[in-house]
Design a protein around this motif. Structure first.
Motif, PDB file in Angstrom:
ATOM      1  N   ARG A  45       0.852  -1.184   0.000  1.00  0.00           N
ATOM      2  CA  ARG A  45       0.000   0.000   0.000  1.00  0.00           C
ATOM      3  C   ARG A  45       0.889   1.236   0.000  1.00  0.00           C
ATOM      4  N   GLU A  46       0.527   2.218  -0.819  1.00  0.00           N
ATOM      5  CA  GLU A  46       1.336   3.424  -0.924  1.00  0.00           C
ATOM      6  C   GLU A  46       0.466   4.676  -0.793  1.00  0.00           C
ATOM      7  N   LEU A  47       1.107   5.730  -0.331  1.00  0.00           N
ATOM      8  CA  LEU A  47       0.428   7.004  -0.182  1.00  0.00           C
ATOM      9  C   LEU A  47       0.139   7.614  -1.549  1.00  0.00           C
ATOM     10  N   ALA A  91      -5.541   0.188  -9.087  1.00  0.00           N
ATOM     11  CA  ALA A  91      -5.308  -0.263  -7.714  1.00  0.00           C
ATOM     12  C   ALA A  91      -6.629  -0.189  -6.945  1.00  0.00           C
ATOM     13  N   VAL A  92      -6.604  -0.738  -5.745  1.00  0.00           N
ATOM     14  CA  VAL A  92      -7.676  -0.475  -4.791  1.00  0.00           C
ATOM     15  C   VAL A  92      -7.276   0.779  -4.010  1.00  0.00           C
ATOM     16  N   TYR A  93      -8.162   1.732  -3.970  1.00  0.00           N
ATOM     17  CA  TYR A  93      -7.889   3.004  -3.301  1.00  0.00           C
ATOM     18  C   TYR A  93      -8.589   3.015  -1.943  1.00  0.00           C
ATOM     19  N   TYR A  94      -7.833   3.360  -0.918  1.00  0.00           N
ATOM     20  CA  TYR A  94      -8.338   3.363   0.450  1.00  0.00           C
ATOM     21  C   TYR A  94      -8.297   4.780   1.019  1.00  0.00           C
ATOM     22  N   CYS A  95      -9.407   5.168   1.617  1.00  0.00           N
ATOM     23  CA  CYS A  95      -9.467   6.436   2.322  1.00  0.00           C
ATOM     24  C   CYS A  95      -8.930   6.252   3.738  1.00  0.00           C
ATOM     25  N   ASN A  96      -8.266   7.268   4.232  1.00  0.00           N
ATOM     26  CA  ASN A  96      -7.709   7.244   5.578  1.00  0.00           C
ATOM     27  C   ASN A  96      -7.990   8.572   6.269  1.00  0.00           C
TER      28      ASN A  96
END
Length: 121
Positions: A45-47, A91-96
């Motif tokens: 996972r990358e920023l 990619a799968v994009y994840y909110c944080n």
């Protein structure tokens, strides 16, 4: 209970655009940093980008100039406008979000469930 709900992923051709949204809901006292990360198959996972509650943004070199991150502090929502998409953005994009739920609790990280972005060549 705090939740991050993402929307806006999908399939797009190279050169196209997508807009991701992430809304924080639940018992929220304050939100500090919000942002997006992504994870491609077989990779870590990358920023992608982050934004402070005052609106200062930071982008990964790979998306600088193509992606724009914005934030609505009233709606507790962050938006990622992705332009000039490339196949390598798939990619799968994840909110944080770094959220303090009550004044007497420490801030902690929350993650969304992830939304798939696929860019075809």
């Amino acid at each position: 209970q705090v939740q991050l709900v993402e929307s806006g992923g999908g399939l797009v051709q190279a050169g196209g655009s997508l807009r991701l949204s992430c809304a924080a809901s639940g018992i929220i006292f304050s939100i500090n940093l919000m942002g997006w990360y992504r994870q491609a198959p077989g990779k870590q996972r990358e920023l992608v980008a982050t934004i402070t509650n005052s609106g200062r943004t930071d982008y990964a070199d790979s998306v600088e100039g193509r992606f724009t991150l914005s934030r609505d502090n009233v709606k507790n929502t962050v938006y990622l406008q992705m332009n000039s998409l490339k196949p390598e953005d798939t990619a799968v994009y994840y909110c944080n979000a770094a959220i303090q739920s009550t004044p007497w609790r420490t801030r902690r990280d929350y993650w969304g469930q992830g939304t798939q972005v696929t860019v075809s060549s």
